[in-house]
Write a protein that holds these residues in place. Sequence first.
Motif, PDB file in Angstrom:
ATOM      1  N   THR A 143       0.829  -1.211   0.000  1.00 10.68           N
ATOM      2  CA  THR A 143       0.000   0.000   0.000  1.00 10.68           C
ATOM      3  C   THR A 143       0.865   1.262   0.000  1.00 10.68           C
ATOM      4  O   THR A 143       0.508   2.264  -0.630  1.00 10.68           O
ATOM      5  N   SER A 185       0.915   3.918  -3.078  1.00 12.30           N
ATOM      6  CA  SER A 185       0.685   5.349  -2.856  1.00 12.30           C
ATOM      7  C   SER A 185       1.789   6.186  -3.486  1.00 12.30           C
ATOM      8  O   SER A 185       1.524   7.204  -4.134  1.00 12.30           O
ATOM      9  N   TRP A 186       3.030   5.757  -3.315  1.00  9.40           N
ATOM     10  CA  TRP A 186       4.147   6.492  -3.918  1.00  9.40           C
ATOM     11  C   TRP A 186       4.058   6.486  -5.436  1.00  9.40           C
ATOM     12  O   TRP A 186       4.345   7.486  -6.083  1.00  9.40           O
ATOM     13  N   GLN A 198       1.322   6.266  -7.253  1.00 13.29           N
ATOM     14  CA  GLN A 198       0.230   7.144  -7.667  1.00 13.29           C
ATOM     15  C   GLN A 198       0.617   8.611  -7.573  1.00 13.29           C
ATOM     16  O   GLN A 198       0.121   9.442  -8.339  1.00 13.29           O
ATOM     17  N   GLN A 199       1.505   8.914  -6.616  1.00 13.77           N
ATOM     18  CA  GLN A 199       1.957  10.296  -6.447  1.00 13.77           C
ATOM     19  C   GLN A 199       3.242  10.587  -7.208  1.00 13.77           C
ATOM     20  O   GLN A 199       3.862  11.628  -7.025  1.00 13.77           O
TER      21      GLN A 199
END
Length: 357
Positions: free
Chosen positions: A285, A289-290, A292-293
């Motif tokens: 997760t 997240s990284w 997606q950013q």
Amino acid sequence: MADILLKRDSMLAATYVPNTFIDEYMTHADGEFVKIYLYLLRCMNNPDTVFSISDIADKFDYTEKDVTRALKYWEKMHLLRLEFNSREELTGICLSDFTDSAPFQAAAPKAPGNSQDSRSGPQLPKRTEYTKHQLLAFSEDETVKELLFVTERYLGHPLNNTEIQTILYWLDKLGFSQDLIEYLIEQCIAKNHSSIRYMDKIAMSWAEAGIRTLTAARQEAGTYNSTVYAVQKAFGISNRSLAGAEIDYVKKWSDDFGFSDEIISLACQKTILSIHQISFEYADTILESWKQQNAHTVNDIRLLDAQYQEAKAKKYAASKTAPVRTAKGTLATGFSNFTQRTYNYEELERELLSHAR
């Protein structure tokens, strides 16, 4: 035998499948590839459909590599065109007009020894069902007998016809050595994959990559060694090897996400600091997240951490200064946290006078 009449009782929404696909392409393609192409045709009837490689994989219970392999196959057949961005990420799939597609025979497997068409990529030998006579001849070969015996020991049951046919294809058609096949089976069993169908997928991917020897297979597997070691070190795993599902996570982070060993290791360290235990799911997760950013370096992650801490501090400060209302709707003061007492002043006055006497 009587003829069968096909009839339709209702006019349901339908997907158009060109006859050319059925007549010239479908009969030669792997069944999984056909499913993927038919699904693409279905999605074309719904322009609002948004999907990804992972979405298709989840729908058919395939791996993402299975889906990618299918798409590349149909691209070789000139039935679609794959579009990528500057980061080599798949951004579009354009289905070709069948009238503009090259005939299937142009991409058919070439005879052994012929040079391969670089446009079509490596072509694998066609599968054929070995006859009883051929199987009997194979059974007299010492290499085959030993290979089938070892496979039965790994799988824990007598081999059925499909399993025997598949193993003989690896040996006879793909040109795999006995050592390579045993290594293939051993690696799949170690990852808790005992299905001959799963093993066949690995064998086909090796053949497409030109892997025909045990040394080449070990080199291919060794590409993940540094990442696996980094993950084990970050998680403090020293008394065991990673399980199959854990290796899949490592490959996902390295291959699909494109993260370096340093970034993957950092995610594992943050996992331990956050939940104080090993969790590949939690680390996944974090890396998701990284991704997606668009954070792919240590500096990118430090910036994200700083932004998170700043937002957290502002939220805390706001919660301390915001007025709090009591149950009666009045604003609470600094002393509102104490229980308010009520007094009977007449009673207190009588008590004081009695003590004064």
